[in-house]
Design a protein around this motif. Structure first.
Motif, mmCIF file in Angstrom:
data_model
loop_
_atom_site.group_PDB
_atom_site.id
_atom_site.type_symbol
_atom_site.label_atom_id
_atom_site.label_comp_id
_atom_site.label_asym_id
_atom_site.label_seq_id
_atom_site.Cartn_x
_atom_site.Cartn_y
_atom_site.Cartn_z
ATOM 1 N N ASN A 184 -30.367 -7.834 -8.629
ATOM 2 C CA ASN A 184 -29.293 -6.742 -8.762
ATOM 3 C C ASN A 184 -29.807 -5.662 -7.828
ATOM 4 O O ASN A 184 -29.233 -4.539 -7.953
ATOM 5 N N LYS A 185 -30.826 -5.803 -7.246
ATOM 6 C CA LYS A 185 -31.223 -4.588 -6.042
ATOM 7 C C LYS A 185 -31.309 -5.195 -4.616
ATOM 8 O O LYS A 185 -31.864 -4.539 -3.826
ATOM 9 N N GLY A 186 -30.654 -6.316 -4.484
ATOM 10 C CA GLY A 186 -30.431 -6.874 -3.222
ATOM 11 C C GLY A 186 -31.893 -7.042 -2.430
ATOM 12 O O GLY A 186 -31.868 -7.108 -1.245
ATOM 13 N N HIS A 187 -33.042 -7.375 -3.037
ATOM 14 C CA HIS A 187 -34.383 -7.735 -2.351
ATOM 15 C C HIS A 187 -34.200 -8.956 -1.916
ATOM 16 O O HIS A 187 -34.705 -9.254 -0.890
ATOM 17 N N ILE A 188 -33.842 -10.041 -2.796
ATOM 18 C CA ILE A 188 -33.924 -11.107 -2.213
ATOM 19 C C ILE A 188 -32.445 -11.802 -2.252
ATOM 20 O O ILE A 188 -31.765 -11.856 -3.032
ATOM 21 N N CYS A 189 -32.078 -12.316 -1.009
ATOM 22 C CA CYS A 189 -30.757 -12.600 -0.581
ATOM 23 C C CYS A 189 -30.815 -14.261 -0.304
ATOM 24 O O CYS A 189 -31.694 -14.858 0.321
ATOM 25 N N PHE A 190 -29.551 -14.749 -0.638
ATOM 26 C CA PHE A 190 -29.314 -16.308 -0.324
ATOM 27 C C PHE A 190 -27.796 -16.569 -0.111
ATOM 28 O O PHE A 190 -27.108 -15.810 -0.813
ATOM 29 N N ALA A 191 -27.624 -17.064 1.104
ATOM 30 C CA ALA A 191 -26.207 -17.431 1.534
ATOM 31 C C ALA A 191 -26.191 -18.719 2.616
ATOM 32 O O ALA A 191 -27.331 -19.248 2.696
ATOM 33 N N LEU A 192 -25.122 -18.943 2.826
ATOM 34 C CA LEU A 192 -24.900 -20.151 3.593
ATOM 35 C C LEU A 192 -24.438 -20.169 4.974
ATOM 36 O O LEU A 192 -23.710 -19.045 5.380
ATOM 37 N N GLY A 193 -25.104 -20.699 5.853
ATOM 38 C CA GLY A 193 -24.633 -20.837 7.514
ATOM 39 C C GLY A 193 -24.140 -22.147 7.708
ATOM 40 O O GLY A 193 -24.692 -23.010 7.087
ATOM 41 N N PHE A 194 -23.383 -22.338 8.790
ATOM 42 C CA PHE A 194 -22.691 -23.618 9.068
ATOM 43 C C PHE A 194 -22.953 -23.534 10.811
ATOM 44 O O PHE A 194 -22.818 -22.589 11.447
ATOM 45 N N SER A 217 -28.526 -10.153 15.450
ATOM 46 C CA SER A 217 -29.683 -9.586 15.851
ATOM 47 C C SER A 217 -30.473 -8.573 15.185
ATOM 48 O O SER A 217 -31.658 -8.384 15.545
ATOM 49 N N ARG A 218 -29.647 -7.590 14.467
ATOM 50 C CA ARG A 218 -30.276 -6.495 13.867
ATOM 51 C C ARG A 218 -30.435 -6.425 12.618
ATOM 52 O O ARG A 218 -29.506 -6.838 11.668
ATOM 53 N N ALA A 219 -31.592 -5.941 11.990
ATOM 54 C CA ALA A 219 -31.916 -5.922 10.578
ATOM 55 C C ALA A 219 -31.165 -4.824 9.990
ATOM 56 O O ALA A 219 -30.880 -3.665 10.929
ATOM 57 N N TYR A 220 -30.361 -4.968 8.773
ATOM 58 C CA TYR A 220 -29.679 -4.076 8.356
ATOM 59 C C TYR A 220 -30.572 -2.874 7.509
ATOM 60 O O TYR A 220 -31.801 -3.476 6.911
ATOM 61 N N ARG A 221 -30.269 -1.967 7.413
ATOM 62 C CA ARG A 221 -30.814 -0.579 6.676
ATOM 63 C C ARG A 221 -30.580 -0.627 5.037
ATOM 64 O O ARG A 221 -31.503 -0.396 4.140
ATOM 65 N N TRP A 222 -29.289 -0.738 4.788
ATOM 66 C CA TRP A 222 -28.600 -0.446 3.335
ATOM 67 C C TRP A 222 -28.196 -1.575 2.657
ATOM 68 O O TRP A 222 -27.872 -1.460 1.476
ATOM 69 N N GLY A 223 -27.745 -2.782 3.180
ATOM 70 C CA GLY A 223 -27.552 -3.840 2.715
ATOM 71 C C GLY A 223 -27.443 -5.045 3.456
ATOM 72 O O GLY A 223 -28.031 -5.052 4.443
ATOM 73 N N GLU A 224 -27.038 -6.241 2.799
ATOM 74 C CA GLU A 224 -26.973 -7.468 3.542
ATOM 75 C C GLU A 224 -25.573 -8.113 3.312
ATOM 76 O O GLU A 224 -24.878 -7.795 2.361
ATOM 77 N N GLU A 225 -25.331 -9.072 4.271
ATOM 78 C CA GLU A 225 -23.928 -9.889 4.144
ATOM 79 C C GLU A 225 -24.295 -11.275 4.209
ATOM 80 O O GLU A 225 -25.388 -11.594 4.602
ATOM 81 N N TRP A 236 -33.690 -15.155 2.308
ATOM 82 C CA TRP A 236 -34.211 -13.982 3.218
ATOM 83 C C TRP A 236 -34.568 -12.823 2.384
ATOM 84 O O TRP A 236 -33.955 -12.556 1.228
ATOM 85 N N PHE A 237 -35.312 -11.740 2.660
ATOM 86 C CA PHE A 237 -35.540 -10.618 2.036
ATOM 87 C C PHE A 237 -34.745 -9.514 2.948
ATOM 88 O O PHE A 237 -34.940 -9.437 3.977
ATOM 89 N N ARG A 238 -34.056 -8.622 2.013
ATOM 90 C CA ARG A 238 -33.585 -7.416 2.829
ATOM 91 C C ARG A 238 -34.725 -6.749 3.195
ATOM 92 O O ARG A 238 -35.738 -6.455 2.605
ATOM 93 N N ASN A 239 -34.753 -6.147 4.391
ATOM 94 C CA ASN A 239 -35.663 -5.409 5.501
ATOM 95 C C ASN A 239 -35.968 -4.056 4.458
ATOM 96 O O ASN A 239 -35.187 -3.108 4.831
ATOM 97 N N THR A 240 -37.017 -3.908 3.978
ATOM 98 C CA THR A 240 -37.310 -2.557 3.179
ATOM 99 C C THR A 240 -38.686 -2.063 3.940
ATOM 100 O O THR A 240 -39.112 -0.975 3.741
ATOM 101 N N TRP A 241 -39.007 -2.671 5.060
ATOM 102 C CA TRP A 241 -40.427 -2.259 5.582
ATOM 103 C C TRP A 241 -40.375 -1.737 6.828
ATOM 104 O O TRP A 241 -41.518 -1.286 7.447
ATOM 105 N N SER A 242 -39.237 -1.622 7.676
ATOM 106 C CA SER A 242 -39.203 -1.341 9.098
ATOM 107 C C SER A 242 -38.762 0.107 9.322
ATOM 108 O O SER A 242 -38.633 0.616 10.631
#
Length: 895
Positions: free
Chosen positions: A69-79, A53-61, A202-208
Motif C-alpha cells: 500500500n506504499k509501493g515499496h515492493i512491486c511485482f509485475a509481468l514482462g514478456f 532505463s530511467r528509475a522513477y521518483r514517485w511511482g512505478e508501472e 523490484w523495489f521502488r527507488n527511494t535511495w537515489s
C-alpha cells in the motif's frame, strides 16, 4: 457471513487483507510527477523509450502489477515474443502531442475479475507474436489529422492471422501477506511460437534522491533458480518462489545514465539490464552474476504449441514455506487455496448480483466491477519537494521556469486512490473520483467513504477550500459533485448494512462547508448568486475556452456553474437534515442551505435591471450569458448539456422527515410566508406530492416539461444510446459567434474532437458521457418521487407515446446499457465496426469501458479503460433490474 465480506470489514484503511493489491500504475512515464524539465514538458522529459532505463521518483508501472500500500515492493509481468527489440514490460501508447486526439494507449488488455480485498484477481493481455508495430503506430498517427479516427493496434493487422498470445494473469491470496500467482499463455496461432515469461519483482527507488533517511538500499538475493529472498527494512522479509524457472536474473532499479544522458552509471547493472540481457540473446555484462540487486526476474522460455498453452506458478510470501531440499513445498497447497478463493469469489458476486439474472448483464456488470477494483493505484506526490527538486538526481536539476501547481505546496499525497484509467489517466481526477465511489460503495462501502474523505483532507484540499482537480493543474475547477456522491454513498451503505454512517456524513460535511465557501467567494464574481467556474469538466462544450480569459474581455455567467451550485446547496441541505436527526443543532445548517438555494433559484430566473435571465423564454432552455466590457449582455444560444444541468438541482423532503426537524420546518415556513418573491420560485412547496413529499427544484412542471421535450427529442439530445452532450440540431445549424471578423463556431461532432481545445482528447460536442447521463437519471427519479404517475410526458418527443417520468428514465438507462449489449444485428455498439472485436471467439465476453461514446452509433471513444465513471453501467443495471422486478410484482398483485 460471506468470507470476502468478512475480510472487507476487518480493516478499512488499506491494511490487513487490503495491504497488497493492484496498486501499480499502468504508466508512470510522461506524467507530471516525473517531469523535472524547466518548462513543464512532461510528455518528453520521460518518454516510453526512456522508461525502461530511467528509475522513477514517485511511482512505478507494470503489466498486471501488484504492490504494497506504499509501493515499496512491486511485482509485475514482462514478456518477450523473440521478435521485438525491447521487452514488453509496460503498455505502449502515444503521448498527448503524438496522438491525433491526445494520449492514446495502443494495447489490448482487459481486467476480468477481482474481489474488493484482491483475494482473487484476473486480467488478460493480448500479446502479438510478430514484431510489435511501435514505429508504424507513431508514423501513421502523425499522418492523421483531428478529422480522422485514431489508428489502433488492431488496424495494423497484427492480429489478423491470430498470431498472438492470450496471456491470463491471475492472483489469489493465501493470507494477508501470501500471494499465489498463475500466468497462462494460450497460443492462438496455427504455428508453434516461442515466448519468454518474466515475472519481475523490484523495489521502488527511494535511495537515489539524496535524502539520508532513504539512503540504505533494500536487497533482493537469489537462491538457486527457484527462490528470490526479499529484504526491506520497513516491510520485513519475504520470498518469491518460482516453480521450475529456467534462471533468475538480477540488476538494479537505477537509472542508466550512460544510455540516457551520456554520464557514468552509478549502478553497474542498471534498470534495463534484464531487458538488454534477454533481447541480446544472453550477452554478459548486463545482469549481476552474483544474483543480487534491487530488481529481479524469473526467466521462463517456452515453445508454446499451436492452439496450446503454457502455464507457470509463483508464490510470494512472508512465511517460510520451503524446507530444503523439497522445492515443491510452497506449491503443495496451491491448488486447494486457489479453488477456495475461486469459490469465495463466486459466492461474493452471487450475493452482490442476486437481483440480476440475465447472464449477459451479469457479465457486463461483473467486469465493470473488476475494472473499478483493478484501477486502484498508490498515488505519491509531495508537491513542495517536487517543486524544489531533489538533492541528487540522474541529471542536475535546472529549476522550474514554469512551476506547475506552485500554489499547492501543501499537497502531500501517499494514498491508495481510485484512478479513472491507470494508463491514460494515471492520476486522480476529483470529479471522476466522486462518480467512482458510487460503484465502489456496492463493492466496499468503507473504501468508497475513504476515497471521499481523503480528497477533502488538509493535505489535499487547498487552505482556501478548493478541491484539487487533477495532476496537470490542481487549480482547475471541476463540478462540485462531492456532496452528491457523499449522500449517494451514504444511501448505498445504509441500504446494504441496514444502518447509516452518520459519523461519515458529519466528517465530510465540515470539509464540504469549506469548499462550498470557496465556490461562493471565488466563482460568484458579482455576488449575485450566478456562478462561473470555467470549463467545469466539460472541456470544449462552449464557444470559448471557459477556463481562459475571453478574447474580447468580459465574463460568462454559466448555466451549468449555477446549476451545479444549486445542486450543491440541496445536497448539503439533505446531508444536514440527516445529521440533524441525531444532532439537532445541524438544523441551523439545513436552514442556511435552504435559503441559499432560494437565492440561487431567484438569480437564475430573474437577474434584475442590469442582467438577463439564464432561462430563454423563446427557446424554453437555459443558456450561458456573455457580459462584454461595454456592459452588454447576450445569451450564448448553444443547446448543450450546459442547459440540462439545472435539472440536477432537485431534492425531495418528506413530511415525516420535516416533523422530526421542528426548528428547520419552522424556519422554512417563515421564509416561505415572509418572502413570497422567493417562495414563488420553489416548485409548489405547499402542495404535497406523491406520498406527502415536498419538492425543491429550479424547474417547475412547465419548465421541466419543456426541457424534457427537447432532451427526449431524437433529432436533438436523445440518441439510441443515451443523452448526447450537444444537441444534434447543431449538426446542420452550427452556433456561430463573430468577433473582429473571426467566426467562433460550435458544431455537433458525434465522435472525437476536431479541435485542440483542452488537448483535443475529449469531446463534449455530441458524444454520450455516462456521468452526466447518470446524474440526469438520478434527478428524474427524484422528480418522479414527487409527481408520481400523474405527471406524464411524451417519450420520445413527437412519438405519440405518453408515459410517466420513471418509465422514460428506465428507457434512457436501457439505452445506455445497450452500448455493451449484443443487439439484434449481432453487434455490440461499443466496438463499432471492428469485426475482430465483434465476432472473433477469442474476443467474446471481453468489455472495454470507454471514456465516452459516439453520439449516433454508440462506439467507444477516448480512454479505453475509463472504468471509473463508465463503470456506472453496473449501477444502471442494478437500477433497471430493480425497477423491472418491482413492476412484475405489481402486475402479479394486480392479477
Amino acid at each position: 457471513m460471506i468470507a470476502e465480506r468478512e475480510r472487507i470489514y476487518e480493516r478499512a484503511d488499506n491494511k490487513g487483507w487490503k495491504k497488497w493489491g493492484p496498486y501499480l500504475s499502468d504508466r508512470a512515464w510522461g506524467t507530471v510527477r516525473e517531469d523535472y524539465s524547466p518548462y513543464g514538458d512532461a510528455w518528453n522529459f520521460v518518454t516510453h523509450d526512456m522508461a525502461r532505463s530511467r528509475a522513477y521518483r514517485w511511482g512505478e508501472e507494470g503489466i498486471g502489477g501488484i504492490s504494497d500500500n506504499k509501493g515499496h515492493i512491486c511485482f509485475a509481468l514482462g514478456f518477450w515474443n523473440h521478435k521485438d527489440n525491447i521487452l514488453k514490460e509496460r503498455f505502449f501508447g502515444l503521448s498527448g502531442p503524438e496522438g491525433n486526439h491526445g494520449e492514446d494507449v495502443k494495447e489490448l488488455y482487459y481486467y476480468l475479475d477481482s474481489t474488493p480485498t484482491h483475494s482473487y484477481m484476473k486480467m488478460l493481455y493480448k500479446y502479438p507474436q510478430q514484431e510489435y508495430p511501435y514505429n508504424r503506430l507513431v508514423i501513421e498517427t502523425a499522418r492523421r489529422g483531428r478529422q480522422e479516427p485514431e489508428f489502433e493496434l488492431l488496424d495494423t493487422g497484427i492480429f489478423a492471422q491470430d498470431e498472438y498470445f492470450d496471456i491470463f494473469i491471475e492472483y489469489a491470496k493465501a493470507d494477508q501477506n501470501d500471494w499465489l500467482v498463475t500466468v497462462t499463455a494460450h497460443n492462438r496461432s496455427a504455428q508453434d511460437a516461442p515466448l519468454t515469461l518474466l515475472p519481475t519483482i523490484w523495489f521502488r527507488n527511494t535511495w537515489s534522491w539524496g535524502y539520508d533517511q532513504y539512503n540504505s538500499r533494500p536487497i533482493l538475493n537469489g537462491i538457486g533458480k527457484s527462490q528470490i529472498e526479499v529484504n526491506h527494512r520497513q516491510l520485513g522479509k519475504y520470498k518469491l518462489y518460482c516453480e521450475d524457472a529456467d534462471a533468475l536474473l538480477f540488476c538494479d532499479n537505477d537509472t542508466n545514465t550512460e544510455r540516457l544522458y551520456g554520464r557514468p552509471n552509478v549502478a553497474k547493472y542498471p534498470k534495463d539490464g534484464i531487458n538488454n540481457y534477454i533481447t541480446s540473446g544472453g550477452k554478459k555484462g548486463f545482469i549481476n552474476p552474483n544474483q543480487i540487486g534491487t530488481k529481479a526476474s524469473a526467466q521462463y522460455t517456452r515453445q508454446v504449441p499451436a492452439g496450446g498453452s503454457t502455464s507457470i506458478r509463483l508464490r510470494f510470501s512472508d512465511q517460510t514455506l520451503l524446507a530444503q531440499p523439497d522445492p515443491a513445498r510452497p506449491f503443495a497447497d496451491f491448488d486447494e487455496i486457489w479453488q477456495k478463493r475461486l469459490t469465495e469469489t463466486e459466492g461474493f458476486y452471487n450475493h452482490l448480483q442476486r437481483n440480476v439474472t440475465d447472464p449477459e448483464l451479469r457479465a457486463i456488470q461483473r467486469q465493470a466491477y473488476a475494472g473499478m477494483l483493478w484501477n486502484k493505484q498508490f498515488y505519491y506526490y509531495n508537491v513542495n519537494e517536487w517543486l524544489k527538486g531533489d538533492p541528487k538526481m540522474p541529471v542536475p536539476f535546472q529549476g522550474r521556469v514554469y512551476a506547475r501547481n506552485e500554489g499547492w505546496k501543501h499537497m502531500y499525497t501517499a494514498n491508495i486512490l481510485s484512478m479513472p484509467d491507470k494508463w491514460e489517466y494515471p492520476w486522480f481526477a476529483a470529479w471522476d473520483l466522486a462518480f467512482h465511489t458510487l460503484t465502489l460503495a456496492r463493492l466496499d462501502p468503507d473504501f468508497a467513504k475513504r476515497q471521499l474523505a481523503v480528497i477533502l483532507r488538509e493535505y489535499y484540499m487547498h487552505p482556501n477550500g478548493q478541491i484539487p482537480a487533477y495532476e496537470w493543474n490542481f487549480g482547475d475547477v471541476n463540478p462540485p459533485v462531492h456532496a452528491w456522491a457523499t449522500w449517494k454513498v451514504y444511501e448505498i451503505d445504509k441500504e446494504q448494512n441496514g444502518v447509516g454512517d452518520v459519523g461519515f456524513l458529519e466528517r465530510v460535511f465540515h470539509k464540504l462547508l469549506l469548499n462550498f465557501t470557496w465556490w461562493v467567494n471565488r466563482k460568484d464574481v458579482e455576488g449575485n448568486n450566478i456562478f462561473g467556474g470555467g470549463f467545469l469538466g466539460l472541456d470544449n462544450i462552449g464557444v470559448f475556452d471557459r477556463s481562459q480569459p475571453l478574447p474580447m474581455g468580459g465574463r460568462i455567467e454559466q448555466a451549468d456553474g449555477t446549476g451545479w451550485m444549486a445542486m450543491y446547496t440541496l445536497n448539503m441541505l439533505r446531508i444536514a437534515c440527516e445529521i440533524s436527526l441525531t444532532r439537532p443543532s445541524y438544523q441551523d445548517m439545513a436552514s442556511k442551505f435552504f435559503e441559499h438555494f432560494l437565492h440561487i433559484a431567484s438569480a437564475m430566473n430573474n437577474l434584475g435591471k442590469q442582467h438577463i435571465s439564464l432561462w430563454d423564454e423563446v427557446d424554453q432552455f437555459y443558456y450561458d450569458v456573455l457580459h462584454t466590457p461595454d456592459q452588454n449582455a447576450r445569451l450564448l444560444k448553444i443547446r448543450s448539456m450546459v442547459g440540462l444541468i439545472p435539472l440536477f438541482a432537485v431534492e425531495i423532503l418528506d413530511e415525516d422527515l420535516l416533523s422530526k426537524l421542528p426548528d428547520f420546518k419552522r424556519r422554512v415556513e417563515w421564509v416561505l410566508t415572509n418572502r413570497p418573491d422567493l417562495a414563488s420560485l420553489v416548485s409548489r412547496w405547499h402542495e404535497p406530492g406523491k406520498g406527502e413529499t415536498h419538492l425543491l427544484s429550479l424547474l417547475r412542471g412547465h419548465r421541466m416539461k419543456m426541457i424534457l421535450k427537447r432532451m427526449f427529442d431524437e433529432t436533438e439530445f436523445l440518441s439510441d444510446y443515451g443523452i448526447r452532450a450537444l444537441s444534434k440540431y447543431h449538426e446542420k445549424t452550427p452556433y456561430q459567434f463573430e468577433l473582429n471578423s473571426e467566426i467562433f463556431q460550435v458544431r455537433y461532432v458525434a465522435a472525437e474532437s476536431e479541435m485542440s481545445m483542452f488537448g483535443g482528447n475529449s469531446n463534449w460536442r455530441g458524444p454520450i458521457w455516462f456521468p452526466v447521463n447518470f446524474l440526469l437519471i438520478d434527478s428524474l427519479l427524484k422528480f418522479y418521487q414527487y409527481y408520481g404517475d400523474d405527471f406524464e410526458i411524451e417519450y420520445p418527443t413527437n412519438s405519440g407515446q405518453v408515459m410517466s417520468v420513471k418509465e422514460a428514465t428506465v428507457l434512457v438507462a436501457e439505452r445506455l446499457i445497450s452500448i455493451f449489449r449484443r443487439g439484434p444485428d449481432g453487434r455490440i455498439p461499443a466496438y463499432g465496426f471492428d469485426e475482430k472485436m465483434q465476432h472473433d471467439p477469442h474476443f467474446q465476453g471481453l468489455y472495454l469501458f470507454y471514456e465516452y461514446f459516439h453520439g449516433d452509433v454508440g462506439a467507444g471513444l477516448g480512454a479505453n479503460h475509463q472504468t471509473g465513471w463508465t463503470g456506472l453501467v453496473a449501477d444502471l443495471i442494478e437500477y433497471v433490474y430493480k425497477y423491472r422486478t418491482q413492476n412484475v410484482a405489481v402486475l402479479e398483485a394486480g392479477k
